[in-house]
Enzyme design. Structure first.
Site, PDB file in Angstrom:
ATOM      1  N   CYS A   1       1.881   1.168   7.297  1.00 10.48           N
ATOM      2  CA  CYS A   1       1.016   1.644   8.380  1.00 10.48           C
ATOM      3  C   CYS A   1       0.645   3.099   8.148  1.00 10.48           C
ATOM      4  O   CYS A   1       1.409   3.863   7.546  1.00 10.48           O
ATOM      5  CB  CYS A   1       1.716   1.553   9.742  1.00 10.48           C
ATOM      6  SG  CYS A   1       2.090  -0.107  10.301  1.00 10.48           S
ATOM      7  N   ASP A   2      -0.520   3.472   8.656  1.00  9.43           N
ATOM      8  CA  ASP A   2      -0.903   4.878   8.642  1.00  9.43           C
ATOM      9  C   ASP A   2      -1.873   5.123   9.793  1.00  9.43           C
ATOM     10  O   ASP A   2      -2.742   4.290  10.061  1.00  9.43           O
ATOM     11  CB  ASP A   2      -1.559   5.273   7.327  1.00  9.43           C
ATOM     12  CG  ASP A   2      -1.620   6.783   7.180  1.00  9.43           C
ATOM     13  OD1 ASP A   2      -0.611   7.368   6.729  1.00  9.43           O
ATOM     14  OD2 ASP A   2      -2.644   7.389   7.548  1.00  9.43           O
TER      15      ASP A   2
END
Length: 199
Positions: A70-71
């Site tokens: 995730c980012d």
């Protein structure tokens, strides 16, 4: 039960997974985010999430694990805002953002270790900011909280007092859209409930 690996050092993401019943093992990808370029915040978030998940999976070799990268990136005024570079940067951002709206993009990349099949999604949530005073901004920056997160604020910490509303998924702003993760898992034929930890 499948092993679930979070390719992120974020304690907020790990907490979200725990609240959703998933016990995750954390492995930091080591991806150098500073060298990645993208035309917009959503594209950058998606690219980085994919890079993180694939880097961790490559380090594991053969595995039966599910790997989630995730980012999160904030899009504001045509700019892409990741973590601030300094307290002065965070202060300047807040003075620009107060009373305004921005869009928080979180990229998600879920990879099924045995097959290598990847499911990717970028989720956007609009954030409406309050109008904190210079003194409030200075006090908030002094806590150090906004220096550690994309966009210089958290919705689930002290920064929540300076957010007046959201359009979209609240968990996405924390760092991981849990409803989106459920749908991504389903595309890999893994029911989210099958990952629930039992006492």
């Amino acid at each position: 039960m499948r092993t679930f690996i979070l390719a992120s050092a974020s304690p907020a993401r790990r907490k979200l997974l725990a609240q959703a019943g998933i016990t995750a093992r954390t492995i930091v990808s080591g991806v150098d985010e500073s060298v990645v370029q993208a035309g917009d915040a959503g594209s950058l978030a998606g690219t980085l999430a994919g890079m993180k998940a694939r880097a961790v999976l490559a380090g594991l070799g053969a595995t039966d694990a599910l790997v989630l990268g995730c980012d999160s990136v904030l899009g504001f005024g045509g700019e892409i805002l990741g973590k601030p570079e300094s307290p002065a940067d965070a202060t300047a951002r807040w003075k620009a953002m107060r009373g305004q709206s921005a869009v928080l993009y979180t990229g998600h990349c879920l990879i099924d270790g045995p097959t290598g099949e990847a499911v990717e999604e970028v989720v956007a949530t609009t954030i409406h900011f309050a109008d904190p005073s210079d003194e409030e901004i200075a006090a908030y920056v002094a806590t150090g909280e906004p220096l550690e997160v994309a966009g210089s604020f958290t919705i689930d910490g002290l920064g929540g007092a300076f957010v007046t509303g959201l359009e979209g998924d609240h968990t996405n702003v924390v760092g991981l859209s849990v409803p989106t993760l459920r749908l991504m898992l389903a595309r890999l034929n893994v029911p989210l409930v099958s990952l629930w930890s039992t006492p």
